[in-house]
Design a protein around this motif. Structure first.
Motif, PDB file in Angstrom:
ATOM      1  N   GLY A 108      -4.323   9.835  -2.846  1.00 21.84           N
ATOM      2  CA  GLY A 108      -5.115   8.801  -2.407  1.00 21.84           C
ATOM      3  C   GLY A 108      -4.067   7.448  -2.176  1.00 21.84           C
ATOM      4  O   GLY A 108      -3.061   7.593  -1.891  1.00 21.84           O
ATOM      5  N   HIS A 109      -4.934   6.401  -1.997  1.00 23.27           N
ATOM      6  CA  HIS A 109      -4.310   5.020  -2.051  1.00 23.27           C
ATOM      7  C   HIS A 109      -3.794   4.235  -3.271  1.00 23.27           C
ATOM      8  O   HIS A 109      -4.812   4.228  -4.210  1.00 23.27           O
ATOM      9  CB  HIS A 109      -4.938   4.217  -0.807  1.00 23.27           C
ATOM     10  N   GLU A 110      -2.658   3.886  -3.188  1.00 23.24           N
ATOM     11  CA  GLU A 110      -2.350   2.933  -4.737  1.00 23.24           C
ATOM     12  C   GLU A 110      -1.827   1.365  -4.091  1.00 23.24           C
ATOM     13  O   GLU A 110      -1.092   1.581  -3.068  1.00 23.24           O
ATOM     14  CB  GLU A 110      -1.283   3.401  -5.216  1.00 23.24           C
ATOM     15  N   GLU A 111      -2.241   0.522  -4.651  1.00 25.04           N
ATOM     16  CA  GLU A 111      -1.300  -0.669  -4.286  1.00 25.04           C
ATOM     17  C   GLU A 111      -0.295  -0.988  -5.496  1.00 25.04           C
ATOM     18  O   GLU A 111      -0.581  -0.985  -6.578  1.00 25.04           O
ATOM     19  CB  GLU A 111      -2.452  -2.037  -4.455  1.00 25.04           C
ATOM     20  N   GLY A 134       0.610  -1.181  -0.021  1.00 28.33           N
ATOM     21  CA  GLY A 134      -0.195   0.039  -0.179  1.00 28.33           C
ATOM     22  C   GLY A 134       0.866   1.263   0.026  1.00 28.33           C
ATOM     23  O   GLY A 134       1.732   1.472   0.590  1.00 28.33           O
ATOM     24  N   TYR A 135       0.485   2.086  -0.654  1.00 28.27           N
ATOM     25  CA  TYR A 135       1.320   3.335  -0.720  1.00 28.27           C
ATOM     26  C   TYR A 135       0.227   4.625  -0.797  1.00 28.27           C
ATOM     27  O   TYR A 135      -0.706   4.561  -1.629  1.00 28.27           O
ATOM     28  CB  TYR A 135       1.876   3.412  -2.422  1.00 28.27           C
ATOM     29  N   ASP A 136       0.371   5.256  -0.038  1.00 20.55           N
ATOM     30  CA  ASP A 136      -0.606   6.347   0.514  1.00 20.55           C
ATOM     31  C   ASP A 136       0.068   7.657   0.048  1.00 20.55           C
ATOM     32  O   ASP A 136       1.286   8.072   0.545  1.00 20.55           O
ATOM     33  CB  ASP A 136      -1.047   6.570   1.665  1.00 20.55           C
ATOM     34  N   TRP A 137      -0.593   8.831  -0.745  1.00 21.36           N
ATOM     35  CA  TRP A 137       0.176   9.917  -1.181  1.00 21.36           C
ATOM     36  C   TRP A 137      -1.230  10.824  -1.269  1.00 21.36           C
ATOM     37  O   TRP A 137      -2.118  10.579  -1.002  1.00 21.36           O
ATOM     38  CB  TRP A 137       1.020   9.751  -2.419  1.00 21.36           C
ATOM     39  N   SER A 173       5.958  11.168   0.812  1.00 25.67           N
ATOM     40  CA  SER A 173       5.097   9.824   0.818  1.00 25.67           C
ATOM     41  C   SER A 173       6.222   8.460   0.463  1.00 25.67           C
ATOM     42  O   SER A 173       5.698   7.427   0.820  1.00 25.67           O
ATOM     43  CB  SER A 173       4.124  10.196  -0.505  1.00 25.67           C
TER      44      SER A 173
END
Length: 139
Positions: free
Chosen positions: A14-17, A8-11, A72
């Motif tokens: 929003g959120h990305e996988e 999970g990457y939050d920036w 991030s």
């Protein structure tokens, strides 16, 4: 085809996988880490986690972090225990880049083939095992 693990990457958007892609930069063979995601069923580049600074000092497992969404990216590295953010920085022009000591074993759990290729690139050369021939010298 083996499915790659995602993180999970939050920036700010929003959120990305994301998946990790490990390699080496062509110039200097420094550690490259890319972030990829699935888009319409295909793996596509999302962003570069690292940047190549071949003239700044770095160990084999160290790399400089790209400044786009740097906060991030550093949070992502810490959250997933991918490496340790170091106090050293590198410079290119007026830009300052944070340095990270990555855990190559941890990275391998996300991109085994990429890490293996990178490690092979940095293996010390094997010694020539041919016996030295006696050139008539008495020992």
């Amino acid at each position: 085809m083996e499915e790659q693990k995602t993180l999970g990457y939050d920036w700010e958007f929003g959120h990305e996988e994301l998946m990790l892609e490990v390699g080496a930069y062509t110039y200097g063979d420094r550690l490259y880490i890319g972030l990829c995601h699935m888009e319409e069923g295909r793996k596509e580049s999302f962003a570069d986690l690292t940047i190549n600074l071949p003239y700044s000092p770095a160990e084999q497992n160290e790399a400089y972090i790209d400044t786009f969404a740097e906060k991030s990216k550093l949070n992502f590295i810490r959250k997933h225990k991918l490496g340790k953010v170091l106090p050293e920085t590198g410079y290119s022009g007026y830009a300052r880049y944070r340095k990270v000591a990555f855990d190559l074993d941890r990275l391998a759990s996300f991109d085994q083939k990429g890490v293996e290729k990178y490690r092979k690139l940095h293996e010390p050369p094997k010694e020539n095992k041919q016996k030295k021939r006696n050139r008539g010298e008495v020992r």
